[in-house]
Design a protein around this motif. Structure first.
Motif, PDB file in Angstrom:
ATOM      1  N   PHE A  92      80.584  -3.254 -36.107  1.00  0.00           N
ATOM      2  CA  PHE A  92      79.909  -3.119 -34.820  1.00  0.00           C
ATOM      3  C   PHE A  92      80.480  -4.051 -33.744  1.00  0.00           C
ATOM      4  N   ALA A  93      81.454  -4.857 -34.076  1.00  0.00           N
ATOM      5  CA  ALA A  93      82.064  -5.742 -33.092  1.00  0.00           C
ATOM      6  C   ALA A  93      83.084  -4.998 -32.220  1.00  0.00           C
ATOM      7  N   ASN A  94      83.483  -3.818 -32.629  1.00  0.00           N
ATOM      8  CA  ASN A  94      84.502  -3.044 -31.927  1.00  0.00           C
ATOM      9  C   ASN A  94      83.929  -1.674 -31.578  1.00  0.00           C
ATOM     10  N   ARG A  95      84.042  -1.246 -30.313  1.00  0.00           N
ATOM     11  CA  ARG A  95      83.493   0.046 -29.885  1.00  0.00           C
ATOM     12  C   ARG A  95      84.166   1.211 -30.602  1.00  0.00           C
ATOM     13  N   TYR A  96      85.446   1.092 -30.867  1.00  0.00           N
ATOM     14  CA  TYR A  96      86.191   2.157 -31.540  1.00  0.00           C
ATOM     15  C   TYR A  96      85.619   2.409 -32.936  1.00  0.00           C
ATOM     16  N   TYR A  97      85.464   1.364 -33.713  1.00  0.00           N
ATOM     17  CA  TYR A  97      84.931   1.509 -35.068  1.00  0.00           C
ATOM     18  C   TYR A  97      83.459   1.907 -35.056  1.00  0.00           C
ATOM     19  N   THR A  98      82.707   1.426 -34.075  1.00  0.00           N
ATOM     20  CA  THR A  98      81.302   1.805 -33.967  1.00  0.00           C
ATOM     21  C   THR A  98      81.170   3.292 -33.691  1.00  0.00           C
ATOM     22  N   SER A  99      82.023   3.826 -32.832  1.00  0.00           N
ATOM     23  CA  SER A  99      81.992   5.263 -32.533  1.00  0.00           C
ATOM     24  C   SER A  99      82.291   6.091 -33.773  1.00  0.00           C
ATOM     25  N   TRP A 100      83.294   5.690 -34.518  1.00  0.00           N
ATOM     26  CA  TRP A 100      83.606   6.422 -35.743  1.00  0.00           C
ATOM     27  C   TRP A 100      82.484   6.274 -36.764  1.00  0.00           C
ATOM     28  N   PHE A 101      81.813   5.135 -36.789  1.00  0.00           N
ATOM     29  CA  PHE A 101      80.688   4.944 -37.695  1.00  0.00           C
ATOM     30  C   PHE A 101      79.559   5.911 -37.342  1.00  0.00           C
ATOM     31  N   VAL A 102      79.253   6.064 -36.061  1.00  0.00           N
ATOM     32  CA  VAL A 102      78.196   6.993 -35.636  1.00  0.00           C
ATOM     33  C   VAL A 102      78.577   8.434 -35.968  1.00  0.00           C
ATOM     34  N   ILE A 103      79.828   8.811 -35.735  1.00  0.00           N
ATOM     35  CA  ILE A 103      80.285  10.154 -36.099  1.00  0.00           C
ATOM     36  C   ILE A 103      80.171  10.361 -37.604  1.00  0.00           C
TER      37      ILE A 103
END
Length: 135
Positions: A92-103
């Motif tokens: 959750f510290a990175n928007r890129y990884y957070t977006s893929w986590f939500v997807i």
């Protein structure tokens, strides 16, 4: 019939990733930078967006409807553990990884919605109301 289940999971994943993803190559990114004007091309662009949103909402509603209360509870417990692990590893510290986590969470919910009724039937040999009414 198993081929249709695999096809539906593929359609759900492709529609979800095509609608919005953090790579910059998605409908969302294309629509933001698109010069909207009233013409045939923009109408087609809006239609494609509506179709993608309808596909994603169809799979979300189907998963929500088929999981029942216990299936939702199990999914949210597993989601809580997954969020805890993602937080501790710094996802959750990175928007890129957070977006893929939500997807990934949405896709796993779609998959859980397809898988839960079969799992419930195989474990407890119970049938849904829809199965009984069809006979």
């Amino acid at each position: 019939m198993a081929i249709f289940g695999k096809l539906f999971t593929l359609i759900a994943l492709l529609a979800l990733v095509a609608l919005a993803n953090p790579t910059g190559y998605s409908y969302y990114h294309y629509a933001i930078n698109y010069p909207w004007a009233v013409n045939t091309e923009s109408g087609l662009m809006a239609l494609v967006g509506c179709v993608l949103v309808c596909i994603v909402m169809f799979f979300f509603w189907s998963a929500w409807r088929t999981t029942e209360l216990m299936g939702k509870f199990i999914f949210f417990v597993v989601l809580g553990v997954g969020c805890f692990l993602a937080y501790t590893t710094g996802v959750f510290a990175n928007r890129y990884y957070t977006s893929w986590f939500v997807i990934g969470v949405l896709y796993m919910f779609f998959f859980w919605g397809m898988f839960y009724p079969r799992l419930k039937y195989s474990l407890f040999k119970t049938r849904s109301v829809d199965d009984v009414e069809a006979e």
